[in-house]
Enzyme design. Structure first.
Site, PDB file in Angstrom:
ATOM      1  N   GLU A  52       0.821  -1.205   0.000  1.00  0.00           N
ATOM      2  CA  GLU A  52       0.000   0.000   0.000  1.00  0.00           C
ATOM      3  C   GLU A  52       0.860   1.263   0.000  1.00  0.00           C
ATOM      4  O   GLU A  52       0.519   2.262  -0.648  1.00  0.00           O
ATOM      5  CB  GLU A  52      -0.930   0.011   1.216  1.00  0.00           C
ATOM      6  CG  GLU A  52      -1.886  -1.167   1.281  1.00  0.00           C
ATOM      7  CD  GLU A  52      -1.339  -2.317   2.113  1.00  0.00           C
ATOM      8  OE1 GLU A  52      -2.130  -2.936   2.839  1.00  0.00           O
ATOM      9  OE2 GLU A  52      -0.112  -2.599   2.024  1.00  0.00           O
ATOM     10  N   CYS A  75      -2.415  -3.483   7.324  1.00  0.00           N
ATOM     11  CA  CYS A  75      -2.052  -3.647   8.734  1.00  0.00           C
ATOM     12  C   CYS A  75      -2.484  -2.427   9.536  1.00  0.00           C
ATOM     13  O   CYS A  75      -2.594  -1.315   9.014  1.00  0.00           O
ATOM     14  CB  CYS A  75      -0.554  -3.885   8.885  1.00  0.00           C
ATOM     15  SG  CYS A  75       0.483  -2.513   8.331  1.00  0.00           S
ATOM     16  N   ARG A 184      10.457 -23.515  -7.497  1.00  0.00           N
ATOM     17  CA  ARG A 184      11.526 -23.123  -6.570  1.00  0.00           C
ATOM     18  C   ARG A 184      11.536 -21.617  -6.342  1.00  0.00           C
ATOM     19  O   ARG A 184      11.815 -21.146  -5.238  1.00  0.00           O
ATOM     20  CB  ARG A 184      12.886 -23.560  -7.120  1.00  0.00           C
ATOM     21  CG  ARG A 184      13.170 -25.047  -7.032  1.00  0.00           C
ATOM     22  CD  ARG A 184      14.584 -25.336  -7.505  1.00  0.00           C
ATOM     23  NE  ARG A 184      14.941 -26.743  -7.360  1.00  0.00           N
ATOM     24  CZ  ARG A 184      16.149 -27.234  -7.603  1.00  0.00           C
ATOM     25  NH1 ARG A 184      17.117 -26.415  -8.003  1.00  0.00           N
ATOM     26  NH2 ARG A 184      16.391 -28.518  -7.449  1.00  0.00           N
ATOM     27  N   ASP A 200      24.106 -36.673  -5.813  1.00  0.00           N
ATOM     28  CA  ASP A 200      23.956 -35.729  -6.924  1.00  0.00           C
ATOM     29  C   ASP A 200      24.785 -34.459  -6.794  1.00  0.00           C
ATOM     30  O   ASP A 200      24.996 -33.761  -7.781  1.00  0.00           O
ATOM     31  CB  ASP A 200      22.485 -35.321  -7.069  1.00  0.00           C
ATOM     32  CG  ASP A 200      21.566 -36.510  -7.313  1.00  0.00           C
ATOM     33  OD1 ASP A 200      22.072 -37.578  -7.692  1.00  0.00           O
ATOM     34  OD2 ASP A 200      20.346 -36.358  -7.114  1.00  0.00           O
ATOM     35  N   GLU A 293      12.205 -32.030  -1.920  1.00  0.00           N
ATOM     36  CA  GLU A 293      12.752 -32.643  -3.123  1.00  0.00           C
ATOM     37  C   GLU A 293      13.629 -33.851  -2.793  1.00  0.00           C
ATOM     38  O   GLU A 293      14.412 -34.297  -3.628  1.00  0.00           O
ATOM     39  CB  GLU A 293      13.554 -31.619  -3.939  1.00  0.00           C
ATOM     40  CG  GLU A 293      12.710 -30.591  -4.644  1.00  0.00           C
ATOM     41  CD  GLU A 293      13.454 -29.892  -5.775  1.00  0.00           C
ATOM     42  OE1 GLU A 293      14.586 -30.303  -6.096  1.00  0.00           O
ATOM     43  OE2 GLU A 293      12.894 -28.953  -6.342  1.00  0.00           O
TER      44      GLU A 293
END
Length: 386
Positions: A52, A75, A184, A200, A293
Site C-alpha cells: 500500500e 495492517c 523453486r 547428486d 525434493e
C-alpha cells in the site's frame, strides 16, 4: 476495466514477490482514480515498505479520492514499518476492495475496522481464493506453526525414481524442469536428505535462462553430518544452508560445516532427526513454504508424520522394471492410503503432472496431524533415519 480486473492486477503484483517476503505475506496493491491506475505496489521483503505504501508513493496527491484494490487486509499496528491503514486514511483514499482478512493476531480485522471508522467504504472477499493460494505458506504457518510442505517427485510409469540406490537419474524433460524452477522461485526453502547431497551434489538453486530468480534456502536432513564442506549447496544459493542432525553427530563435522557458513541444528533424537522438531524450528526460522525434493527416505518420513500438504508428481514415459521406488514399503499409511483433493492434471512436454492437496485419515481439520503439536524428544515416531 472492472473491479475484478484491478484486483487481478494486485494479485499479479503480489505473485511477483512470492518466496521473498517471509515471514511476511505477499501483498499487491493498486490505486485507481477516474478509471486510471495512479498507483501500483507490492511488498518485496520483510522490513521494507508494504504494498500500500509503494502504491501511495506512486500516486502522490492522486491518492485522494482513489479506490484501493489490495490482496490482504492493510495492517493496523506498528511493526518494522508504520501501519498502512493510517497511511491510507491520511492519503484520503475513498474506497477499498480487500481480497481477504489478515488472520495475524495483531491485524485480524482491525485494519478494516480502522478504515471503516474513518469513513472509507470497504468491500471484503473479492477473489479471496486466489489471495489465499498466494499466501498458503503464511496462512498455514499461522494455523499450525510449521511450513506448508509441497512434495515434488518424478516417477517412471512403473513408479521408480532411480535405476538404483545412489544413482543420479534425470527422468523429466526440459519443460518439466523449467516448471520446477518456477516452483523453486516461489518457495522459501528446499529440503533434501544427505543421500541426495552425496549422490547428486546439487546446487538447489533456481535457474532461469536470463539468470534471474529467487534462490530458496537449502535444508538438509543429515543425522550423522555426512554433508561434505565442499558440497555445491554450501555456497551456491547465497543462503546459509540449514542442516538438521541428531544429537550424536560429530562435533568436529559440525564445526567444519559451520566454518563454511552452514547453520547446524541438533534436533532431539540420539541417532535420528525428529521431523516434528525440525519443521517447527524451520517455521520459527521464517520458512513458511517448503519444497520437499528429497528421495525415498525423506519423502517417506514426511508422509509418515503427515507433514506433506501438497504433491507435485511428474510421470515420465519410461519403464525401469527395477530400481528405487518413490516411497519405502514401511511407510505406515493407514486405511486406504492418503487421498488427494483439488486434483489437477496437465501435460508438460513429454511428462504428465498431477498436483493435489493431501487429506489424511482422521485429520481433515489438521493436515499436519501431530506435527503441529510439541515435538517428542525421543523415540522412532516422527524421526528420520538417513
Amino acid at each position: 476495466m472492472t473491479d475484478h480486473h484491478y484486483m487481478q492486477m494486485a494479485i499479479d503484483l503480489a505473485a511477483m514477490a512470492s518466496g521473498q517476503t517471509a515471514p511476511n505475506p505477499v501483498v499487491g496493491a493498486v490505486l485507481v482514480k477516474a478509471g486510471q491506475v495512479v498507483g501500483l505496489g507490492a511488498h518485496l521483503r520483510a522490513g521494507t515498505p508494504h504494498a500500500e505504501v509503494h502504491a501511495l508513493r506512486m500516486a502522490g496527491s492522486e491518492a485522494r479520492g482513489a479506490t484501493l484494490y489490495v490482496t490482504l487486509e492493510p495492517c493496523s499496528h506498528t511493526g518494522r514499518t508504520p501501519p498502512c491503514a493510517t497511511a491510507l486514511i491520511e492519503a484520503g483514499v475513498s474506497r477499498a476492495f480487500v481480497a481477504m482478512v489478515d488472520p495475524f493476531p495483531a491485524v485480524a480485522g482491525q485494519g478494516i475496522a480502522r478504515l471503516e471508522q474513518a469513513g472509507i467504504d470497504v468491500y471484503v472477499g473479492m477473489m479471496e481464493a486466489k489471495a489465499r493460494e498466494l499466501n498458503k505458506g503464511y496462512l498455514h504457518f499461522l494455523r499450525y506453526g510449521r511450513p506448508f510442505v509441497t512434495w515434488k517427485s518424478a516417477l517412471s510409469l512403473d513408479g521408480r525414481i532411480a535405476l538404483r540406490e545412489g544413482a543420479q537419474t534425470h527422468l523429466t524433460g526440459p519443460e518439466a524442469r523449467r516448471l520446477v524452477h518456477q516452483l523453486r522461485n516461489r518457495v522459501d526453502a528446499i529440503a533434501v536428505g544427505v543421500g541426495t547431497i552425496l549422490a547428486d551434489d546439487p546446487a538447489l538453486t533456481t535457474r532461469f535462462e536470463d539468470g534471474a530468480g529467487h534462490h530458496p534456502r537449502p535444508l538438509i536432513f543429515d543425522s550423522r553430518l555426512r554433508t561434505p564442506p565442499s558440497a555445491k549447496v554450501m555456497r551456491a544459493s547465497g543462503h546459509s544452508p540449514l542442516i538438521y542432525c541428531a544429537e550424536s553427530a560429530s562435533v568436529q563435522r559440525e564445526q567444519a560445516l559451520s566454518a563454511c557458513g552452514a547453520t547446524v541444528v541438533r534436533a532431539p533424537g540420539i541417532e535420528q532427526v525428529d521431523l516434528r522438531f525440525a519443521l517447527r524450528h524451520a517455521g520459527q526460522s521464517g520458512i513458511q513454504h517448503l519444497l520437499l525434493e528429497g528421495g525415498q527416505r525423506l519423502a517417506s518420513s514426511f508422509l509418515a508424520v503427515r507433514a506433506v500438504d501438497e504433491a507435485w508428481i511428474f510421470h515420465t514415459p519410461r519403464l525401469f522394471g527395477t530400481g528405487v521406488s518413490a516411497l519405502s514399503t514401511t511407510v505406515p499409511l493407514s486405511g486406504d492410503g492418503i487421498q488427494l483433493e483439488e486434483i489437477s492434471m496437465r501435460q508438460v512436454g513429454q511428462d504428465r503432472l498431477i498436483t493435489g492437496r493431501l487429506v489424511y485419515e482422521s485429520a481433515r481439520d489438521d493436515p499436519a496431524g501431530s506435527v503441529s503439536q510439541e515435538p517428542s524428544a525421543r523415540g522412532t515416531t516422527g524421526c528420520l533415519q538417513d
